[in-house]
Design a protein around this motif. Structure first.
Motif, mmCIF file in Angstrom:
data_model
loop_
_atom_site.group_PDB
_atom_site.id
_atom_site.type_symbol
_atom_site.label_atom_id
_atom_site.label_comp_id
_atom_site.label_asym_id
_atom_site.label_seq_id
_atom_site.Cartn_x
_atom_site.Cartn_y
_atom_site.Cartn_z
ATOM 1 N N ALA A 96 0.830 -1.204 0.000
ATOM 2 C CA ALA A 96 0.000 0.000 0.000
ATOM 3 C C ALA A 96 0.869 1.260 0.000
ATOM 4 O O ALA A 96 0.543 2.252 -0.664
ATOM 5 C CB ALA A 96 -0.935 -0.002 1.207
ATOM 6 N N ARG A 97 1.974 1.234 0.742
ATOM 7 C CA ARG A 97 2.871 2.392 0.730
ATOM 8 C C ARG A 97 3.518 2.571 -0.645
ATOM 9 O O ARG A 97 3.696 3.696 -1.126
ATOM 10 C CB ARG A 97 3.951 2.220 1.804
ATOM 11 C CG ARG A 97 3.453 2.427 3.218
ATOM 12 C CD ARG A 97 4.592 2.603 4.199
ATOM 13 N NE ARG A 97 5.402 1.386 4.307
ATOM 14 C CZ ARG A 97 5.144 0.399 5.145
ATOM 15 N NH1 ARG A 97 4.081 0.459 5.944
ATOM 16 N NH2 ARG A 97 5.927 -0.668 5.198
ATOM 17 N N ALA A 99 2.195 1.689 -3.532
ATOM 18 C CA ALA A 99 1.170 2.218 -4.436
ATOM 19 C C ALA A 99 0.870 3.680 -4.139
ATOM 20 O O ALA A 99 0.600 4.467 -5.052
ATOM 21 C CB ALA A 99 -0.105 1.384 -4.321
ATOM 22 N N GLY A 100 0.914 4.081 -2.874
ATOM 23 C CA GLY A 100 0.623 5.467 -2.521
ATOM 24 C C GLY A 100 1.725 6.430 -2.909
ATOM 25 O O GLY A 100 1.480 7.642 -3.049
ATOM 26 N N LEU A 103 1.307 8.902 -5.884
ATOM 27 C CA LEU A 103 0.433 10.073 -5.769
ATOM 28 C C LEU A 103 1.207 11.347 -5.454
ATOM 29 O O LEU A 103 0.655 12.441 -5.540
ATOM 30 C CB LEU A 103 -0.609 9.832 -4.671
ATOM 31 C CG LEU A 103 -1.605 8.696 -4.946
ATOM 32 C CD1 LEU A 103 -2.451 8.442 -3.708
ATOM 33 C CD2 LEU A 103 -2.482 9.036 -6.134
ATOM 34 N N ASP A 143 -2.179 12.782 -11.861
ATOM 35 C CA ASP A 143 -3.155 11.690 -11.761
ATOM 36 C C ASP A 143 -4.522 12.206 -12.195
ATOM 37 O O ASP A 143 -5.498 12.143 -11.444
ATOM 38 C CB ASP A 143 -3.184 11.153 -10.323
ATOM 39 C CG ASP A 143 -3.918 9.826 -10.226
ATOM 40 O OD1 ASP A 143 -3.939 9.088 -11.235
ATOM 41 O OD2 ASP A 143 -4.461 9.533 -9.155
ATOM 42 N N ASN A 148 -3.639 6.340 -10.426
ATOM 43 C CA ASN A 148 -2.786 6.081 -9.263
ATOM 44 C C ASN A 148 -3.588 6.057 -7.969
ATOM 45 O O ASN A 148 -3.310 5.262 -7.065
ATOM 46 C CB ASN A 148 -1.696 7.152 -9.176
ATOM 47 C CG ASN A 148 -0.709 7.054 -10.322
ATOM 48 O OD1 ASN A 148 -0.545 5.993 -10.908
ATOM 49 N ND2 ASN A 148 -0.060 8.157 -10.656
ATOM 50 N N ARG A 149 -4.585 6.922 -7.898
ATOM 51 C CA ARG A 149 -5.440 6.919 -6.712
ATOM 52 C C ARG A 149 -6.195 5.597 -6.585
ATOM 53 O O ARG A 149 -6.312 5.027 -5.498
ATOM 54 C CB ARG A 149 -6.429 8.082 -6.801
ATOM 55 C CG ARG A 149 -7.448 8.158 -5.659
ATOM 56 C CD ARG A 149 -8.680 8.914 -6.100
ATOM 57 N NE ARG A 149 -9.277 8.274 -7.261
ATOM 58 C CZ ARG A 149 -10.075 8.912 -8.121
ATOM 59 N NH1 ARG A 149 -10.342 10.181 -7.960
ATOM 60 N NH2 ARG A 149 -10.581 8.264 -9.155
ATOM 61 N N HIS A 152 -3.906 2.882 -5.458
ATOM 62 C CA HIS A 152 -3.648 3.031 -4.027
ATOM 63 C C HIS A 152 -4.836 2.520 -3.215
ATOM 64 O O HIS A 152 -4.669 1.819 -2.209
ATOM 65 C CB HIS A 152 -3.359 4.489 -3.698
ATOM 66 C CG HIS A 152 -2.957 4.711 -2.284
ATOM 67 N ND1 HIS A 152 -3.394 5.791 -1.534
ATOM 68 C CD2 HIS A 152 -2.178 3.983 -1.451
ATOM 69 C CE1 HIS A 152 -2.880 5.709 -0.314
ATOM 70 N NE2 HIS A 152 -2.140 4.627 -0.246
ATOM 71 N N ASN A 153 -6.043 2.875 -3.646
ATOM 72 C CA ASN A 153 -7.239 2.403 -2.938
ATOM 73 C C ASN A 153 -7.342 0.878 -2.984
ATOM 74 O O ASN A 153 -7.754 0.248 -2.004
ATOM 75 C CB ASN A 153 -8.493 3.024 -3.554
ATOM 76 C CG ASN A 153 -8.619 4.497 -3.242
ATOM 77 O OD1 ASN A 153 -8.018 4.994 -2.280
ATOM 78 N ND2 ASN A 153 -9.366 5.225 -4.046
ATOM 79 N N LEU A 156 -4.891 -0.427 -0.465
ATOM 80 C CA LEU A 156 -5.389 -0.214 0.899
ATOM 81 C C LEU A 156 -6.455 -1.248 1.257
ATOM 82 O O LEU A 156 -6.477 -1.763 2.378
ATOM 83 C CB LEU A 156 -5.955 1.196 1.041
ATOM 84 C CG LEU A 156 -4.952 2.345 1.045
ATOM 85 C CD1 LEU A 156 -5.676 3.693 1.059
ATOM 86 C CD2 LEU A 156 -4.016 2.250 2.249
#
Length: 472
Positions: A96-97, A99-100, A103, A143, A148-149, A152-153, A156
């Motif tokens: 998750a980090r 992928a984040g 952003l 983005d 990318n959001r 990330h979601n 998560l």
């Protein structure tokens, strides 16, 4: 079923293109809605405690066993399956980090030093010089389409699902520890019954042998009782083997080598029988970590659909770099040597042999697969509770009836002994009642274990006291 927009993503280009300089990303993804799975209003088998909404988080303490409490505490701290589940949570958090990070802009520092010898463009002798270049480079991908959001979601949601998986593993381990411990008690009690019956049969055999020596019993009487002794004696080795195997399984669950566990003198009779409340079927989904995990996997797949859809559209990148460039190290940081650059780029895939459409179709198919998994998980949870409720009810009734059968078999054996000693019945009758008593006692122990097993299954089916609102 969750609804999703099945239109091609390309039509949104005409809507989002005028907003290319906007800050807010276009929302290309389907909105997630929890799938609608009809739930029954009430359970088919009423629970023993109709007022209770479900088990407590430390439900195993209701059995009143200090040894069981200790074993479960050891398993929670040392079980390898729980440790692996915790590691999977850490893995998902790291993903998750990762992928984040997309952003936010990335910043890179670098420096180079070059010694170079070249021919001047105006001619003349070769020149040798040094070139020093320290710089900072920042890059950022706008983005705009929310890709990318969405990634990330999705990460998560996967991380959250890993936490629910950890709770599922922990519940499975706890119930397995209790099941293994009860199996140890079952085989211990069955060994006790077999040994007591063996002692009793050997005592009767000695009486027959004495009576045969004085002429009041026949050799056939002695042979028949010797057969009973041998039959009971033959049941002991398999029970000892099963006791050892159950003890070894318990040791593995609590993270200990088998030789560390020594069966004690505990008995199933020493355990208390807690009443279990099932609550309403509509409350079950919030009490089952496996159902919560299946839904979070569905949420993640839904976000991946949006990310795959956004990949059809152009990507926009901004890059800025700045630093100093000088042929003299002493003048490197002077204002005159300052350099910088700004750039923007846009790229659009024209032809990729169907890679983007294939990824999009895969994401949709994956969602459909997980949607079916979620539906099955909910139905399985409902079935587990129904099975647990009827199992607890029927095994309790079975134990009562078997207790009655055992009491009657004991009285019949006692009467047969008295009548045989008085000479009013034959040896065959006494042997039959002796065998019936042994079978009834052994079946009673197995019935008690079956009831304990049904209670454990019901506790597990109800989520073991877990609540989704308490999830980390």
């Amino acid at each position: 079923m969750a609804t999703r927009d099945r239109a091609s993503p390309r039509w949104r280009w005409g809507i989002c293109a005028p907003l290319i300089l906007g800050v807010t990303a276009c929302n290309l993804g389907p909105s997630y809605h929890r799938p609608d799975v009809p739930l029954p209003v009430a359970w088919l088998t009423p629970p023993a405690d109709a007022q209770a909404v479900g088990p407590e988080s430390d439900w195993w303490r209701g059995f009143g066993s200090v040894a069981l409490n200790d074993y479960i505490a050891q398993a929670q701290n040392a079980n390898d399956d729980i440790a692996a589940a915790v590691a999977r949570v850490q893995e998902a958090d790291a993903q998750a980090r990762i992928a984040g990070a997309a952003l936010l802009p990335s910043l890179t520092a670098g420096a180079s030093a070059t010694r170079q010898r070249t021919q001047p463009s105006t001619g003349g002798p070769l020149q040798t010089y040094d070139l020093f270049y320290p710089a900072l480079t920042a890059s950022y991908q706008l983005d705009f389409w929310g890709r990318n959001r969405d990634l990330h979601n999705a990460a998560l949601a996967t991380a959250k699902a890993s936490r629910f998986d950890r709770e599922t593993v922990a519940l499975t381990v706890v119930t397995s520890v209790a099941m293994s411990y009860f199996e140890v008690l079952e085989f211990h009690d069955r060994l006790q019954v077999a040994q007591q019956n063996l002692d009793n049969a050997q005592m009767i055999l000695k009486d027959f042998e004495f009576e045969a020596s004085v002429g009041t019993a026949t050799a056939l009487d002695v042979a028949q009782q010797a057969t009973t002794v041998a039959t009971v004696n033959a049941t002991i080795p398999p029970l000892q083997e099963q006791l050892r195997q159950s003890t070894d399984a318990l040791a593995i669950l609590i993270g200990q080598p088998p030789e560390k566990i020594v069966p004690g003198e505990d008995s199933l009779d020493a355990l208390t029988l807690p009443a279990v409340g099932a609550g309403l079927p509509s409350q079950l989904l919030a009490r089952r970590p496996d159902v919560a995990e299946a839904e979070e996997q569905l949420v993640s797949a839904n976000a991946n659909i949006a990310a795959a859809r956004a990949a059809f559209f152009p990507s926009f990148d901004l890059t800025a770099s700045g630093g100093y460039e000088s042929t003299a190290l002493g003048a490197l940081l002077s204002p005159a040597t300052r350099v910088w650059a700004l750039s923007a780029s846009v790229s659009q895939t024209i032809f990729d042999h169907g890679a983007l459409s294939g990824q999009y179709q895969y994401s949709r198919a994956r969602y459909d697969e997980l949607l079916s998994d979620y539906h099955k998980t909910v139905l399985t949870a409902l079935g587990n509770v129904e099975d647990g409720l009827v199992g607890v009810q029927q095994t309790a009734e079975q134990e009562l009836r078997q207790q009655d059968a055992t009491d009657k078999a004991r009285r019949a054996f006692e009467f047969a002994q008295l009548q045989f000693q008085a000479g009013t019945t034959n040896v065959l009758t006494m042997l039959n009642t002796e065998t019936a008593l042994f079978s009834a006692q052994d079946a009673l122990v197995q019935g008690k274990f079956a009831h304990m097993q049904a209670l454990l299954n019901l506790y597990q089916a109800l989520g073991g006291g877990w609540r989704q609102e308490q999830a980390p």
